[in-house]
Write an enzyme that holds these catalytic residues in place. Structure first.
Site, PDB file in Angstrom:
ATOM      1  N   PHE A 123       0.857  -1.177   0.000  1.00 28.52           N
ATOM      2  CA  PHE A 123       0.000   0.000   0.000  1.00 28.52           C
ATOM      3  C   PHE A 123       0.907   1.246   0.000  1.00 28.52           C
ATOM      4  CE2 PHE A 123      -2.652   3.108   2.394  1.00 28.52           C
ATOM      5  CZ  PHE A 123      -3.650   3.229   1.461  1.00 28.52           C
ATOM      6  N   ASP A 213      -0.357  -7.423   6.384  1.00 22.35           N
ATOM      7  CA  ASP A 213      -1.047  -6.141   6.493  1.00 22.35           C
ATOM      8  C   ASP A 213      -2.524  -6.499   6.426  1.00 22.35           C
ATOM      9  OD1 ASP A 213      -2.411  -3.801   6.060  1.00 22.35           O
ATOM     10  OD2 ASP A 213      -0.908  -2.932   4.728  1.00 22.35           O
ATOM     11  N   LYS A 256     -10.327   0.276   8.877  1.00 18.95           N
ATOM     12  CA  LYS A 256     -10.964  -0.547   7.848  1.00 18.95           C
ATOM     13  C   LYS A 256     -11.803  -1.632   8.549  1.00 18.95           C
ATOM     14  CE  LYS A 256      -8.015   1.963   5.542  1.00 18.95           C
ATOM     15  NZ  LYS A 256      -6.679   1.538   5.209  1.00 18.95           N
TER      16      LYS A 256
HETATM   17  C1  LIG Z   1      -5.350   2.206   4.896  1.00 19.03           C
HETATM   18  C2  LIG Z   1      -4.285   1.223   4.742  1.00 19.03           C
HETATM   19  C3  LIG Z   1      -3.032   1.388   5.362  1.00 19.03           C
HETATM   20  C4  LIG Z   1      -2.654   2.633   6.134  1.00 19.03           C
HETATM   21  O1  LIG Z   1      -3.447   2.810   7.246  1.00 19.03           O
HETATM   22  P1  LIG Z   1      -3.814   4.252   7.854  1.00 19.03           P
HETATM   23  O2  LIG Z   1      -4.677   3.906   9.009  1.00 19.03           O
HETATM   24  O3  LIG Z   1      -4.504   5.029   6.788  1.00 19.03           O
HETATM   25  O4  LIG Z   1      -2.543   4.889   8.272  1.00 19.03           O
HETATM   26  C5  LIG Z   1      -2.104   0.376   5.196  1.00 19.03           C
HETATM   27  N1  LIG Z   1      -2.366  -0.711   4.456  1.00 19.03           N
HETATM   28  C6  LIG Z   1      -3.543  -0.897   3.844  1.00 19.03           C
HETATM   29  C7  LIG Z   1      -3.780  -2.128   3.038  1.00 19.03           C
HETATM   30  C8  LIG Z   1      -4.537   0.058   3.959  1.00 19.03           C
HETATM   31  O5  LIG Z   1      -5.702  -0.113   3.312  1.00 19.03           O
END
Ligand SMILES: *Cc1c(COP(=O)(O)O)cnc(C)c1O
Length: 462
Positions: A123, A213, A256
């Site tokens: 990302f 992640d 998320k």
């Molecule tokens: C949103 C996201 C991040 C970063 O997270 P933040 O909370 O915006 O700092 C990292 N990896 C993935 C896959 C994401 O969707």
């Protein structure tokens, strides 16, 4: 049943702004045709991102009132820790204020300048953190994702042949591997359990740690259940457990798949690495039992992590994204396949073929969706990823021209989606007349956030 109904009822409402077409046209012009510059109170349907935009449940709000704001060792931290230990099987749980701070801490602790980090596709913030620690980010996506129309079930996979090759050639330079589930940068496409398991086996031979992640771990688990042989009868929590069993650590943006508006974590197997991270984080994040978050945020995340594994929720989520995509397709737009995940991606190259890359076709489509429907998406094309060649000064276009419509969780209902689809049918009638855009002013880095654009037909008239 054909009707997709929300597996929840609503007890608190928030009005949405409803503007006339003339008001929207004025608003987007004032915003220099950049959707990031648009004030939220001019947007009727906000599909800019699914990050931090979820509706929290009554259980989450109730848990927040129990938030223990003790500086050290709060009961809210204990609950947060227990929940994530149970979820991931990883012992050391470190709260962070967002996903990117977990990335920054991991890169600072584990990465030496010049070392490589491999993955199925990092990302943007992960790549930025790798590079800012002096590392080199190497993406090894499965080539299946190049064809936007192919219905491959796991286009988020890592390319195992490329991974083996990379390790045969220079394994001593590799610091760690990150598997992003679902693979956000290639359209939120999922990773199969088989791909994750095999990656683990390949890395084990070289003693290279694997991190997940896991921003959208539950959506990925649902895709495994519904698309991968042998998983149909397994529960979501058991699939999630197996996914994490292959990891040495996990990083998460809780904005998320934890239904939270802020927060994240880093969970680790290795006690010494965890100790190192905890020593570093007090400088920027805070004490290791709150990590830049309030006790009430830790409660909201812990509750959200349990809620997201509910299969009726996941089924509704994935089916409604699918329904939305099909509706747009029937309206005449070309969308990236297979549908599902956290967003629908419209393929602008195929949808507005009369516009060249230099005229920013995906931006043209994104602006038109706002003007006709009040729908805000985001351009993922040459405005975001194109750049000026240093030597020739020529614009180098991005490989794909997409408009991403990301779904906030539990926020919009099926009738909202129906209204958008109806608007898309209307917009589609004038698709072949959409004007192109040019950049009037831009920043050197991440230009899409602040660029000022102008419409090409405006110029002709003026
Ligand atoms: C949103 C996201 C991040 C970063 O997270 P933040 O909370 O915006 O700092 C990292 N990896 C993935 C896959 C994401 O969707």
């Amino acid at each position: 049943m054909k009707t997709i109904f929300e597996p929840f009822k609503i007890k608190m409402v928030e009005p949405i702004p409803i503007l006339t077409a003339a008001e929207r046209q004025a608003a987007i012009k004032t915003a220099n045709f950049n959707l990031f510059t648009l004030p939220a109170d001019t947007v009727t349907f906000d599909f800019l991102t699914d990050s931090g935009t979820s509706a929290m449940s009554s259980a989450q709000w109730a848990a927040m009132l129990l938030g223990d704001e003790s500086y050290a060792g709060s009961t809210s931290y204990q609950r947060f820790q227990r929940t994530i230990q149970n979820l991931t099987g990883l012992e050391h749980v470190i709260p962070t204020h967002q996903g990117r701070s977990a990335e920054a801490l991991l890169c600072q602790a584990l990465l030496k300048p010049g070392q490589r980090v491999l993955g199925n596709t990092q990302f943007d913030t992960t790549r930025a953190n790798i590079e800012s620690a002096g590392g080199i980010s190497i993406d090894l996506p499965d080539p299946a994702n190049k064809n936007t129309q192919a219905e491959d079930p796991f286009k988020g996979n890592v390319d195992l042949h490329a991974l083996k090759q990379e390790l045969e050639d220079r394994s001593s330079e590799v610091a760690f591997f990150v598997m992003t589930v679902t693979n956000n940068s290639v359209g939120g496409q999922p990773v199969s359990m088989e791909n994750l398991r095999t990656t683990r086996q390949i890395l084990a031979d070289y003693r290279i740690p694997l991190f997940i992640d896991c921003a959208r771990f539950a959506e990925n688990a649902y895709f495994i259940k519904t698309r991968e042989l042998g998983y149909a009868a397994k529960s979501i929590p058991s699939i999630v457990s197996e996914m994490f069993s292959y990891a040495d650590g996990a990083l998460m943006s809780a904005k998320k798949d934890a239904f939270a508006n802020i927060g994240g974590f880093l969970a680790l197997k290795d006690a010494r690495l965890a100790e190192d991270v905890r020593r570093r984080m007090v400088i920027t994040e805070g004490f290791p039992t709150y990590g830049g978050l309030a006790g009430r945020d830790l409660e909201a995340i812990a509750t959200g992590l349990d809620e997201i594994q509910d299969e009726s929720y996941l089924s509704y989520r994935i089916k409604s994204v699918d329904y939305f995509g099909r509706g747009l397709e029937e309206a005449g737009l070309k969308v990236v396949k297979p549908l599902g995940g956290h967003a629908v991606y419209i393929d602008a190259k195929a949808s507005v073929p009369h516009l060249a890359a230099a005229q920013f076709p995906a931006q043209a489509l994104a602006v038109a969706l706002y003007e006709t429907i009040g729908l805000r998406g985001v351009e993922v094309g040459s405005l975001m990823f194109g750049h000026k060649d240093e030597v020739s000064g020529e614009e180098i276009p991005a490989p794909q021209e997409l408009v991403r419509l990301a779904f906030p969780r539990r926020v919009y209902t099926q009738s909202h989606i129906d209204a958008i689809i109806e608007g898309a049918h209307e917009m589609a009638r004038t698709l072949d007349q959409l004007p192109g855009y040019r950049i009037v002013e831009q920043a050197k880095f991440l230009r899409h956030f602040t660029a000022k654009l102008d419409r090409q037909d405006c110029e002709v008239q003026s």
